[in-house]
Design an enzyme around this catalytic site. Structure first.
Site, PDB file in Angstrom:
ATOM      1  N   LYS A 154      -2.144  -0.031   7.075  1.00 18.49           N
ATOM      2  CA  LYS A 154      -2.537   1.226   6.442  1.00 18.49           C
ATOM      3  C   LYS A 154      -1.987   2.405   7.247  1.00 18.49           C
ATOM      4  CE  LYS A 154      -4.914  -0.422   2.946  1.00 18.49           C
ATOM      5  NZ  LYS A 154      -4.492  -0.161   1.548  1.00 18.49           N
ATOM      6  N   ASP A 178       1.111   1.037   3.769  1.00 17.42           N
ATOM      7  CA  ASP A 178       0.456   1.579   2.571  1.00 17.42           C
ATOM      8  C   ASP A 178      -0.238   2.885   2.920  1.00 17.42           C
ATOM      9  OD1 ASP A 178      -0.867   2.085   0.226  1.00 17.42           O
ATOM     10  OD2 ASP A 178      -2.050   0.233   0.205  1.00 17.42           O
ATOM     11  N   ASP A 229       1.271   1.930  -6.298  1.00  9.00           N
ATOM     12  CA  ASP A 229       0.040   1.160  -6.515  1.00  9.00           C
ATOM     13  C   ASP A 229      -0.913   1.997  -7.377  1.00  9.00           C
ATOM     14  OD1 ASP A 229      -2.358  -0.186  -6.434  1.00  9.00           O
ATOM     15  OD2 ASP A 229      -2.469  -0.379  -4.262  1.00  9.00           O
TER      16      ASP A 229
HETATM   17 MG    MG Z   1      -2.233  -0.171  -2.042  1.00 13.03          MG
END
Ligand code: MG
Length: 340
Positions: A154, A178, A229
């Site tokens: 992350k 991400d 996403d």
């Molecule tokens: Mg994601």
């Protein structure tokens, strides 16, 4: 068909922090649909980001249950009816969809991958997610997760470079990042270009979901592939995203379940997009349902069950990072408490 729903609480081994939120547990809902003496199971993992909660799922399920009819094989008809009863509510619909596929497999005595004509031998490796923390803590998590050959890290903060450096110092694993929409387009371009020398396979959702022009700007100015996403929820999002990104992340919980996901996979292929199958914090019930579809996609990020300490189900397993599908009928998922 009869539907029964009950809430389950999943506790995370470590708090799960992303650029916009932190989570300590997940309040999910298990759905059981019974027909001719057999029961199919499904799970909803509601996300407030997509407008759902335990309460909305529990309130919506009875309205949807009255539309199920008496033939679990009529999935196209059933899902179309559910869409007419109430819009949105994707996790509630995903739970029913999953239970219907589980029921179909059990009625035919075949695993879901066989029912769908999918080869269980072609599953990819799954990534293991490292949430936001201090650089030292993120490095510690990377070391503790050595069994996984791919990390999804992350990002989307001021410390991204430090965090990735700290993980790279202790691991040669493949790293995907991400940002969960945490950067402006300018920050995204600067940060991704700074991270690139550390070996980044791709970057997920660098900018906020609605900013498709921002996604395209980032994609045109970095050497790392860009995936969408949060920007990719409905089937009709896919053709327009194909102009802006290199790939998309699909999840059962944002797209009504398996039936819709199959359509999204084929649409994405027609648009020359790469595909990753992702998840929320889910038990092995929903994770296994998603795992059955992974032979159709390029990448898997199905680790929601690996991050919880009290998973009440057993299904898909992970061997050297690779997803191994169960061969029992339907989803092939068993409750832990009846296994002994
Ligand atoms: Mg994601």
């Amino acid at each position: 068909m009869q539907l029964v729903a009950r809430p389950i609480e999943l506790h995370l081994t470590d708090p799960f922090r992303i650029s916009r939120s932190v989570q300590h547990s997940a309040s999910n809902i298990v759905v059981a649909v019974t027909h001719q003496g057999l029961t199919g199971l499904g799970e909803a993992a509601p996300s407030s980001y997509y407008g759902e909660s335990t309460e909305t799922v529990l309130a919506t399920l009875p309205r949807l249950a009255s539309e199920l009819g008496d033939d679990p094989f009529q999935i196209e008809e059933i899902m179309a009816r559910l869409q007419q009863v109430i819009r949105l509510n994707p996790a509630a619909k995903a739970a029913i969809d999953m239970a219907l596929y589980d029921l179909q497999g059990k009625l035919l005595n075949v695993p879901l991958y066989t029912l769908l004509g999918i080869s269980a031998q072609r599953t990819p490796q799954t990534s293991f997610t490292i949430g936001l923390a201090s650089p030292a803590e993120m490095a510690r998590k990377a070391q503790a997760a050595q069994a996984y050959p791919i990390f999804k890290v992350k990002v989307g903060t001021r410390n991204d470079l430090e965090n990735i450096k700290a993980i790279r110092d202790v691991s040669n694993a493949i790293i995907r990042v991400d940002a969960n929409g945490g950067w402006t387009p300018k920050e995204a371009i600067q940060t991704i270009n700074a991270l690139a020398p550390y070996g980044i396979e791709f970057v997920e959702q660098p900018v906020v979901a609605h900013d498709l022009a921002g996604l395209k700007l980032v994609r045109d100015n970095v050497a790392v592939p860009v995936f969408a996403d949060e920007s990719c929820v409905a089937l009709e999002d896919i053709p327009r995203l194909s102009e802006c990104v290199d790939g998309i992340v699909l999840k059962l919980m944002k797209s009504n379940g398996i039936n819709t996901l199959l359509k999204m996979i084929h649409t994405a292929r027609a648009c020359h997009l790469r595909i990753m199958l992702g998840c929320m914090i889910e038990s092995s019930l929903a994770i296994t349902a998603a795992a059955h579809l992974t032979p159709l996609v390029d990448y898997a990020d199905l680790d929601g069950n690996l991050l919880v300490s009290d998973d009440p189900y057993r299904g898909v397993t992970v061997d050297a990072g690779r997803l191994v599908l169960p061969s029992a009928p339907g989803l092939g998922v068993q409750p832990v408490d009846v296994m002994h």
